[in-house]
Write a protein that holds these residues in place. Structure first.
Motif, PDB file in Angstrom:
ATOM      1  N   ALA A  10      13.520  19.957  29.060  1.00  0.00           N
ATOM      2  CA  ALA A  10      13.248  19.152  28.330  1.00  0.00           C
ATOM      3  C   ALA A  10      12.507  20.395  27.462  1.00  0.00           C
ATOM      4  CB  ALA A  10      12.109  18.610  28.156  1.00  0.00           C
ATOM      5  N   ALA A  11      11.853  21.305  28.073  1.00  0.00           N
ATOM      6  CA  ALA A  11      11.229  22.318  27.305  1.00  0.00           C
ATOM      7  C   ALA A  11      12.026  23.610  26.750  1.00  0.00           C
ATOM      8  CB  ALA A  11      10.274  23.175  28.626  1.00  0.00           C
ATOM      9  N   GLN A  12      13.397  23.441  26.727  1.00  0.00           N
ATOM     10  CA  GLN A  12      14.415  24.055  26.325  1.00  0.00           C
ATOM     11  C   GLN A  12      15.374  23.861  25.472  1.00  0.00           C
ATOM     12  OE1 GLN A  12      16.916  24.404  30.218  1.00  0.00           O
ATOM     13  NE2 GLN A  12      16.911  26.852  30.647  1.00  0.00           N
ATOM     14  N   ILE A  13      14.920  22.313  25.288  1.00  0.00           N
ATOM     15  CA  ILE A  13      15.861  21.552  24.330  1.00  0.00           C
ATOM     16  C   ILE A  13      14.082  22.175  23.197  1.00  0.00           C
ATOM     17  CG2 ILE A  13      15.825  19.000  23.106  1.00  0.00           C
ATOM     18  CD1 ILE A  13      17.690  18.252  26.177  1.00  0.00           C
ATOM     19  N   MET A  14      13.702  22.032  23.383  1.00  0.00           N
ATOM     20  CA  MET A  14      12.274  21.503  22.184  1.00  0.00           C
ATOM     21  C   MET A  14      12.592  23.081  21.954  1.00  0.00           C
ATOM     22  SD  MET A  14      11.370  19.102  21.880  1.00  0.00           S
ATOM     23  CE  MET A  14      10.255  19.042  20.299  1.00  0.00           C
ATOM     24  N   ALA A  15      12.803  24.512  22.647  1.00  0.00           N
ATOM     25  CA  ALA A  15      12.160  25.683  22.588  1.00  0.00           C
ATOM     26  C   ALA A  15      13.571  25.876  21.389  1.00  0.00           C
ATOM     27  CB  ALA A  15      12.065  26.744  23.686  1.00  0.00           C
ATOM     28  N   GLU A  16      14.855  25.305  21.622  1.00  0.00           N
ATOM     29  CA  GLU A  16      16.235  25.164  20.950  1.00  0.00           C
ATOM     30  C   GLU A  16      16.150  24.723  19.414  1.00  0.00           C
ATOM     31  OE1 GLU A  16      18.425  27.005  21.480  1.00  0.00           O
ATOM     32  OE2 GLU A  16      20.280  26.265  20.087  1.00  0.00           O
ATOM     33  N   ALA A  17      15.484  23.731  19.239  1.00  0.00           N
ATOM     34  CA  ALA A  17      14.812  22.926  17.945  1.00  0.00           C
ATOM     35  C   ALA A  17      13.879  24.008  17.613  1.00  0.00           C
ATOM     36  CB  ALA A  17      14.453  21.875  18.370  1.00  0.00           C
ATOM     37  N   LEU A  18      12.841  24.532  17.997  1.00  0.00           N
ATOM     38  CA  LEU A  18      11.815  25.077  17.056  1.00  0.00           C
ATOM     39  C   LEU A  18      12.724  26.367  16.312  1.00  0.00           C
ATOM     40  CD1 LEU A  18       8.968  24.095  19.381  1.00  0.00           C
ATOM     41  CD2 LEU A  18       9.099  24.053  16.577  1.00  0.00           C
ATOM     42  N   GLY A  19      13.537  26.829  17.503  1.00  0.00           N
ATOM     43  CA  GLY A  19      14.307  28.275  17.016  1.00  0.00           C
ATOM     44  C   GLY A  19      15.004  27.706  16.015  1.00  0.00           C
ATOM     45  N   PRO A  47       0.632  -1.219   0.138  1.00  0.00           N
ATOM     46  CA  PRO A  47       0.044   0.051  -0.379  1.00  0.00           C
ATOM     47  C   PRO A  47       1.079   1.158  -0.295  1.00  0.00           C
ATOM     48  CG  PRO A  47      -0.416  -1.691   2.323  1.00  0.00           C
ATOM     49  CD  PRO A  47       0.489  -2.015   1.400  1.00  0.00           C
ATOM     50  N   ALA A  48       0.125   2.287  -0.133  1.00  0.00           N
ATOM     51  CA  ALA A  48       0.950   3.317  -0.504  1.00  0.00           C
ATOM     52  C   ALA A  48       0.878   4.501   0.332  1.00  0.00           C
ATOM     53  CB  ALA A  48       0.654   4.636  -1.779  1.00  0.00           C
ATOM     54  N   PRO A  49       1.364   4.660   1.365  1.00  0.00           N
ATOM     55  CA  PRO A  49       1.096   5.717   2.471  1.00  0.00           C
ATOM     56  C   PRO A  49       0.999   6.873   1.787  1.00  0.00           C
ATOM     57  CG  PRO A  49       3.522   5.301   2.806  1.00  0.00           C
ATOM     58  CD  PRO A  49       2.948   4.114   1.615  1.00  0.00           C
ATOM     59  N   ARG A  50       0.668   7.796   2.662  1.00  0.00           N
ATOM     60  CA  ARG A  50       0.745   9.602   3.041  1.00  0.00           C
ATOM     61  C   ARG A  50       1.717  10.180   3.353  1.00  0.00           C
ATOM     62  NH1 ARG A  50      -4.318   9.216   4.621  1.00  0.00           N
ATOM     63  NH2 ARG A  50      -6.146   9.479   2.833  1.00  0.00           N
ATOM     64  N   TYR A  51       2.588  11.475   3.050  1.00  0.00           N
ATOM     65  CA  TYR A  51       4.540  11.911   2.860  1.00  0.00           C
ATOM     66  C   TYR A  51       3.826  13.093   3.972  1.00  0.00           C
ATOM     67  CZ  TYR A  51       5.844   7.364   1.620  1.00  0.00           C
ATOM     68  OH  TYR A  51       6.785   6.365   0.973  1.00  0.00           O
ATOM     69  N   ALA A  52       4.571  13.194   4.446  1.00  0.00           N
ATOM     70  CA  ALA A  52       4.461  14.788   5.222  1.00  0.00           C
ATOM     71  C   ALA A  52       6.070  15.107   5.466  1.00  0.00           C
ATOM     72  CB  ALA A  52       3.434  14.983   6.801  1.00  0.00           C
ATOM     73  N   HIS A  53       6.783  15.529   4.509  1.00  0.00           N
ATOM     74  CA  HIS A  53       7.968  15.778   4.682  1.00  0.00           C
ATOM     75  C   HIS A  53       8.390  17.839   5.575  1.00  0.00           C
ATOM     76  CE1 HIS A  53       8.346  12.904   1.638  1.00  0.00           C
ATOM     77  NE2 HIS A  53       9.388  12.655   1.895  1.00  0.00           N
ATOM     78  N   HIS A  54       8.761  17.515   7.035  1.00  0.00           N
ATOM     79  CA  HIS A  54       8.925  18.541   7.293  1.00  0.00           C
ATOM     80  C   HIS A  54      10.371  18.794   6.806  1.00  0.00           C
ATOM     81  CE1 HIS A  54      11.478  16.637   9.777  1.00  0.00           C
ATOM     82  NE2 HIS A  54      10.949  15.325  10.435  1.00  0.00           N
ATOM     83  N   PRO A  55       9.774  20.299   7.484  1.00  0.00           N
ATOM     84  CA  PRO A  55      11.520  21.182   8.001  1.00  0.00           C
ATOM     85  C   PRO A  55      12.675  21.049   8.472  1.00  0.00           C
ATOM     86  CG  PRO A  55       9.345  22.953   8.345  1.00  0.00           C
ATOM     87  CD  PRO A  55       8.802  21.154   8.124  1.00  0.00           C
ATOM     88  N   LEU A  56      14.009  20.979   8.449  1.00  0.00           N
ATOM     89  CA  LEU A  56      14.648  20.615   9.185  1.00  0.00           C
ATOM     90  C   LEU A  56      15.486  21.923  10.168  1.00  0.00           C
ATOM     91  CD1 LEU A  56      17.407  19.061   6.507  1.00  0.00           C
ATOM     92  CD2 LEU A  56      15.094  17.981   7.514  1.00  0.00           C
ATOM     93  N   VAL A  57      15.832  20.933  11.038  1.00  0.00           N
ATOM     94  CA  VAL A  57      16.149  21.418  11.866  1.00  0.00           C
ATOM     95  C   VAL A  57      17.834  21.950  11.881  1.00  0.00           C
ATOM     96  CG1 VAL A  57      17.707  21.744  14.501  1.00  0.00           C
ATOM     97  CG2 VAL A  57      15.142  21.180  13.538  1.00  0.00           C
ATOM     98  N   VAL A  58      18.449  23.118  11.712  1.00  0.00           N
ATOM     99  CA  VAL A  58      19.893  23.478  10.937  1.00  0.00           C
ATOM    100  C   VAL A  58      20.935  24.271  11.470  1.00  0.00           C
ATOM    101  CG1 VAL A  58      19.319  24.124   8.483  1.00  0.00           C
ATOM    102  CG2 VAL A  58      19.313  25.704  10.665  1.00  0.00           C
ATOM    103  N   ASP A  59      22.739  24.566  12.226  1.00  0.00           N
ATOM    104  CA  ASP A  59      22.780  25.020  12.605  1.00  0.00           C
ATOM    105  C   ASP A  59      23.515  26.425  12.620  1.00  0.00           C
ATOM    106  OD1 ASP A  59      24.554  24.796   9.980  1.00  0.00           O
ATOM    107  OD2 ASP A  59      25.732  23.267  11.105  1.00  0.00           O
TER     108      ASP A  59
END
Ligand code: GLU
Length: 296
Positions: A277-286, A240-252
């Motif tokens: 954990a909250a600081q790590i997620m905020a850094e990733a999103l930033g 079967p063919a799944p759907r795809y969602a390619h998300h933006p990348l976290v960069v240096d």
């Protein structure tokens, strides 16, 4: 939860998966990826699986299996369920290879990296040089003789495979949303069974997503270009063919994709330095390269 596009929010319950390889500690990019996967599962009322992609025994290391589970738990991103690691599924990959081989869609390749690099005739694809086709031209007799004497990889004969499958498309929900026609000219004669491990990421991921009942494949935009090949393999293997969602990348800091060896952004390093954990997620999103899935 992340705020997600309507293309995802409007879906019925989806089975999603996070599929890291235990070749190192997770980093900020993985933290975002797992958060994205979890958000898609929760937003659609579906489920979120963890699959450890460990076919490459030359690079996977035992301590990283538990380190991945532990980092996810620390971030509040533990999966609903863990599926069998790829190393336990070699029989399924062999069966898929036999199916393709019986249809005459694979050929043995004896080339070394050096042989391929030396070839000046190789045209260029999206990921660099295409395989020049040296071993595609061999006669049956030569193939048999060399197979008995030398290690070999198995490559997909993409031209034949495309003729067999006919026109195909996949559904992308995030990066270029809409139906994406598979461009066969952009697909190389890829190695589906490496000499050293007997399989490959591209084959295993397709077999596993089907075996795990994954309906929405979410992963970084860097893998978008491989999705046409995955769709082709699904068609050839009657999966079967799944759907795809390619998300933006976290960069240096230089805007480059994070590497597995990037210790300064490894979750282990940040946790040891006292990050929550909250600081790590905020850094990733930033550090997201582009918009598309911003935090509320
Ligand atoms: N194991 C792959 C990686 O770590 C996963 C790619 C995918 O999600 O298909 O990049």
């Amino acid at each position: 939860m992340l705020s997600l596009p309507e293309t995802i929010l409007s879906l019925p319950p989806q089975v999603t998966r996070f599929a890291p390889s235990p070749t190192g500690r997770l980093h900020l990019g993985h933290a975002y990826s797992a958060y994205f996967v979890l958000s898609c599962a929760r937003a659609t009322g579906g489920s979120y699986l963890l699959r450890l992609e460990d076919t490459d025994h030359t690079r996977c290391r035992a301590p990283f299996y538990d380190a991945i589970r532990d980092d996810l738990a620390f971030l509040g991103l533990s999966p609903d369920r863990e599926t069998p690691a790829q190393s336990t599924r070699m029989g399924a990959y062999q069966a898929a290879l036999s199916q393709l081989q019986d249809s005459g869609l694979l050929y043995p390749c004896f080339c070394t990296r050096k042989d391929i690099a030396r070839s000046v005739t190789a045209p260029h694809g999206p990921d660099g040089s295409f395989y020049p086709g040296t071993c595609r031209q061999l006669s049956d007799d030569e193939r048999q003789a060399r197979m008995a004497a030398q290690p070999y990889a198995l490559r997909l004969d993409t031209k034949k495979a495309a003729a067999r499958a006919g026109p195909l498309a996949f559904q992308e929900l995030m990066h270029k949303p809409g139906s994406q026609t598979v461009d066969y000219n952009a697909i190389d004669d890829v190695v589906l069974a490496r000499k050293d491990i007997g399989t490959s990421y591209n084959l295993a991921v397709v077999v596993d997503d089907a075996a795990d009942g994954v309906t929405l494949v979410t992963r970084g935009q860097d893998i978008f270009a491989a999705t046409g090949l995955h769709r082709l393999l699904q068609a050839l293997l009657d999966l079967p063919a799944p759907r795809y969602a390619h998300h933006p990348l976290v960069v240096d800091d230089q805007g480059r994709r994070l590497a597995k060896r990037a210790d300064d952004v490894a979750l282990g390093t940040l946790r040891d330095a006292g990050w929550s954990a909250a600081q790590i997620m905020a850094e990733a999103l930033g550090r997201l390269l582009q918009d598309g899935a911003k935090s509320p």
